[in-house]
Design a protein around this motif. Structure first.
Motif, mmCIF file in Angstrom:
data_model
loop_
_atom_site.group_PDB
_atom_site.id
_atom_site.type_symbol
_atom_site.label_atom_id
_atom_site.label_comp_id
_atom_site.label_asym_id
_atom_site.label_seq_id
_atom_site.Cartn_x
_atom_site.Cartn_y
_atom_site.Cartn_z
ATOM 1 N N ILE A 148 25.343 2.389 -21.421
ATOM 2 C CA ILE A 148 24.740 3.015 -20.241
ATOM 3 C C ILE A 148 24.526 2.013 -19.110
ATOM 4 O O ILE A 148 24.962 2.258 -17.976
ATOM 5 C CB ILE A 148 23.455 3.765 -20.618
ATOM 6 N N PRO A 149 23.868 0.857 -19.322
ATOM 7 C CA PRO A 149 23.754 -0.085 -18.203
ATOM 8 C C PRO A 149 25.096 -0.593 -17.701
ATOM 9 O O PRO A 149 25.269 -0.817 -16.501
ATOM 10 C CB PRO A 149 22.884 -1.221 -18.763
ATOM 11 N N LEU A 150 26.076 -0.738 -18.600
ATOM 12 C CA LEU A 150 27.397 -1.206 -18.173
ATOM 13 C C LEU A 150 28.108 -0.158 -17.317
ATOM 14 O O LEU A 150 28.648 -0.473 -16.259
ATOM 15 C CB LEU A 150 28.248 -1.540 -19.397
ATOM 16 N N LEU A 151 28.101 1.085 -17.757
ATOM 17 C CA LEU A 151 28.714 2.148 -16.971
ATOM 18 C C LEU A 151 28.020 2.312 -15.624
ATOM 19 O O LEU A 151 28.667 2.497 -14.593
ATOM 20 C CB LEU A 151 28.651 3.476 -17.742
ATOM 21 N N LEU A 152 26.701 2.227 -15.653
ATOM 22 C CA LEU A 152 25.935 2.394 -14.420
ATOM 23 C C LEU A 152 26.224 1.262 -13.437
ATOM 24 O O LEU A 152 26.429 1.495 -12.236
ATOM 25 C CB LEU A 152 24.449 2.460 -14.756
ATOM 26 N N ARG A 153 26.266 0.032 -13.950
ATOM 27 C CA ARG A 153 26.529 -1.116 -13.058
ATOM 28 C C ARG A 153 27.957 -1.081 -12.525
ATOM 29 O O ARG A 153 28.228 -1.552 -11.408
ATOM 30 C CB ARG A 153 26.290 -2.427 -13.810
ATOM 31 N N ASN A 154 28.874 -0.520 -13.286
ATOM 32 C CA ASN A 154 30.251 -0.408 -12.817
ATOM 33 C C ASN A 154 30.385 0.602 -11.675
ATOM 34 O O ASN A 154 31.333 0.546 -10.902
ATOM 35 C CB ASN A 154 31.157 0.011 -13.980
ATOM 36 N N ARG A 155 29.389 1.516 -11.586
ATOM 37 C CA ARG A 155 29.424 2.570 -10.571
ATOM 38 C C ARG A 155 28.484 2.298 -9.407
ATOM 39 O O ARG A 155 28.799 2.615 -8.256
ATOM 40 C CB ARG A 155 29.053 3.908 -11.230
ATOM 41 N N LEU A 156 27.319 1.721 -9.686
ATOM 42 C CA LEU A 156 26.293 1.502 -8.681
ATOM 43 C C LEU A 156 25.749 0.074 -8.793
ATOM 44 O O LEU A 156 25.896 -0.582 -9.818
ATOM 45 C CB LEU A 156 25.127 2.484 -8.879
ATOM 46 N N SER A 157 25.079 -0.360 -7.752
ATOM 47 C CA SER A 157 24.440 -1.669 -7.765
ATOM 48 C C SER A 157 22.959 -1.504 -8.094
ATOM 49 O O SER A 157 22.308 -0.569 -7.620
ATOM 50 C CB SER A 157 24.605 -2.348 -6.397
ATOM 51 N N PHE A 158 22.425 -2.381 -8.932
ATOM 52 C CA PHE A 158 20.982 -2.434 -9.168
ATOM 53 C C PHE A 158 20.556 -3.887 -9.255
ATOM 54 O O PHE A 158 21.397 -4.799 -9.313
ATOM 55 C CB PHE A 158 20.575 -1.647 -10.417
ATOM 56 N N ARG A 159 19.248 -4.111 -9.282
ATOM 57 C CA ARG A 159 18.741 -5.492 -9.285
ATOM 58 C C ARG A 159 18.965 -6.145 -10.648
ATOM 59 O O ARG A 159 19.653 -7.160 -10.771
ATOM 60 C CB ARG A 159 17.259 -5.509 -8.924
ATOM 61 N N THR A 160 18.366 -5.568 -11.681
ATOM 62 C CA THR A 160 18.535 -6.072 -13.049
ATOM 63 C C THR A 160 18.422 -4.914 -14.026
ATOM 64 O O THR A 160 17.881 -3.850 -13.693
ATOM 65 C CB THR A 160 17.459 -7.118 -13.430
ATOM 66 N N ALA A 161 18.907 -5.146 -15.242
ATOM 67 C CA ALA A 161 18.765 -4.158 -16.317
ATOM 68 C C ALA A 161 18.486 -4.875 -17.627
ATOM 69 O O ALA A 161 19.013 -5.959 -17.876
ATOM 70 C CB ALA A 161 20.023 -3.304 -16.445
ATOM 71 N N VAL A 162 17.660 -4.256 -18.457
ATOM 72 C CA VAL A 162 17.372 -4.735 -19.799
ATOM 73 C C VAL A 162 17.667 -3.605 -20.770
ATOM 74 O O VAL A 162 17.215 -2.472 -20.574
ATOM 75 C CB VAL A 162 15.903 -5.182 -19.946
ATOM 76 N N GLY A 163 18.431 -3.890 -21.803
ATOM 77 C CA GLY A 163 18.698 -2.921 -22.861
ATOM 78 C C GLY A 163 17.965 -3.317 -24.123
ATOM 79 O O GLY A 163 17.980 -4.493 -24.508
ATOM 80 N N ILE A 164 17.314 -2.357 -24.763
ATOM 81 C CA ILE A 164 16.589 -2.594 -26.011
ATOM 82 C C ILE A 164 17.314 -1.882 -27.150
ATOM 83 O O ILE A 164 17.565 -0.674 -27.073
ATOM 84 C CB ILE A 164 15.140 -2.069 -25.939
ATOM 85 N N GLU A 165 17.657 -2.625 -28.184
ATOM 86 C CA GLU A 165 18.359 -2.052 -29.330
ATOM 87 C C GLU A 165 17.808 -2.665 -30.615
ATOM 88 O O GLU A 165 17.583 -3.869 -30.686
ATOM 89 C CB GLU A 165 19.860 -2.311 -29.229
ATOM 90 N N ARG A 166 17.593 -1.823 -31.615
ATOM 91 C CA ARG A 166 17.009 -2.265 -32.882
ATOM 92 C C ARG A 166 18.011 -2.992 -33.769
ATOM 93 O O ARG A 166 17.668 -3.972 -34.432
ATOM 94 C CB ARG A 166 16.456 -1.036 -33.612
ATOM 95 N N ASP A 167 19.265 -2.542 -33.795
ATOM 96 C CA ASP A 167 20.269 -3.062 -34.720
ATOM 97 C C ASP A 167 20.831 -4.400 -34.220
ATOM 98 O O ASP A 167 21.408 -4.464 -33.138
ATOM 99 C CB ASP A 167 21.398 -2.044 -34.856
ATOM 100 N N PRO A 168 20.699 -5.485 -35.006
ATOM 101 C CA PRO A 168 21.150 -6.801 -34.530
ATOM 102 C C PRO A 168 22.657 -6.880 -34.304
ATOM 103 O O PRO A 168 23.105 -7.584 -33.394
ATOM 104 C CB PRO A 168 20.698 -7.759 -35.630
ATOM 105 N N ASP A 169 23.452 -6.170 -35.098
ATOM 106 C CA ASP A 169 24.902 -6.192 -34.902
ATOM 107 C C ASP A 169 25.286 -5.530 -33.580
ATOM 108 O O ASP A 169 26.168 -6.015 -32.856
ATOM 109 C CB ASP A 169 25.612 -5.491 -36.056
ATOM 110 N N LEU A 170 24.629 -4.429 -33.254
ATOM 111 C CA LEU A 170 24.911 -3.752 -31.988
ATOM 112 C C LEU A 170 24.452 -4.596 -30.807
ATOM 113 O O LEU A 170 25.124 -4.635 -29.765
ATOM 114 C CB LEU A 170 24.240 -2.376 -31.962
ATOM 115 N N VAL A 171 23.333 -5.279 -30.961
ATOM 116 C CA VAL A 171 22.871 -6.168 -29.893
ATOM 117 C C VAL A 171 23.899 -7.269 -29.646
ATOM 118 O O VAL A 171 24.207 -7.609 -28.496
ATOM 119 C CB VAL A 171 21.496 -6.788 -30.237
#
Length: 215
Positions: free
Chosen positions: A53-76
């Protein structure tokens, strides 16, 4: 994690994801296309998976910063790889953490020292109660689909914890949960601003809600 492959989307975005575990779906793409964000605003993406989601959003629009929270260490780990593959390392950071325990995260490590709250929070969380449907033998898929580690109520509470007053919460859910989503958002101090129903085999609901006050 070495058991992954690379998906290249039509817009050139490159997404590394597990071959046999969690793989992002059209639901994430739909939500990312629904979100609006300004160039000076900050995003928090909960249940971020491989950071789609942050990657798709940044590819389409500009924002200041984004943080993604994910529980699974492999996915992180894959999400961090995706951020680097697409050249967004100066704006997007991926953090391993439990959405139910956001207060335990040291936000000063990666957000503006002026604030540890966000203008926009997004989430494509697990849809199905633990007692509904067949659980996958793959633990990663089960966590992504069923509310094993996070319920809808816990998610909405977490979004409110980190959202600025007047901030916007974007959520995708199956259409059959609309009444429950409306009830829980209202009880948590949100007002629904936009809502879109998408007809599919399993109808989909995407919405924008504004935090207007204390529950």
């Amino acid at each position: 994690m070495n058991d992954w492959d690379l998906t290249i989307l039509d817009d050139g975005l490159r997404i590394a994801q597990p071959r046999s575990g969690y793989r992002f779906s059209e639901d994430s793409v739909t939500l990312a296309n629904f979100i609006t964000i300004g160039s000076s605003e900050c995003l928090l993406d909960l249940c971020s998976g491989v950071g789609v989601i942050p990657l798709l959003l940044r590819n389409r629009l500009s924002f200041r910063t984004a943080v993604g929270i994910e529980r699974d260490p492999d996915l992180v780990g894959l999400a961090r790889l995706n951020v680097q593959l697409n050249g967004f390392g100066d704006q997007i950071q991926m953090v391993q953490g439990d959405v139910r325990k956001l207060a335990d995260i040291n936000w000063g490590d990666f957000v503006s020292p002026q604030s540890d709250h966000f203008d926009v929070v997004s989430a494509n969380p697990p849809y199905w109660p633990i007692e509904a449907g067949r659980l996958s033998p793959n633990a990663q898929k089960t966590s992504a689909r069923h509310e094993v580690h996070l319920t809808l109520s816990e998610l909405i509470d977490a979004s409110r914890l980190k959202l600025k007053p007047g901030g916007r919460f974007y959520l995708v859910q199956p259409g059959f949960r609309e009444r429950l989503v409306r009830k829980q958002l209202q009880a948590t101090g949100y007002r629904i601003c936009r809502l879109q129903s998408i007809e599919r085999k399993t109808p989909l609901l995407v919405l924008e809600a504004q935090l207007i006050g204390k529950a």
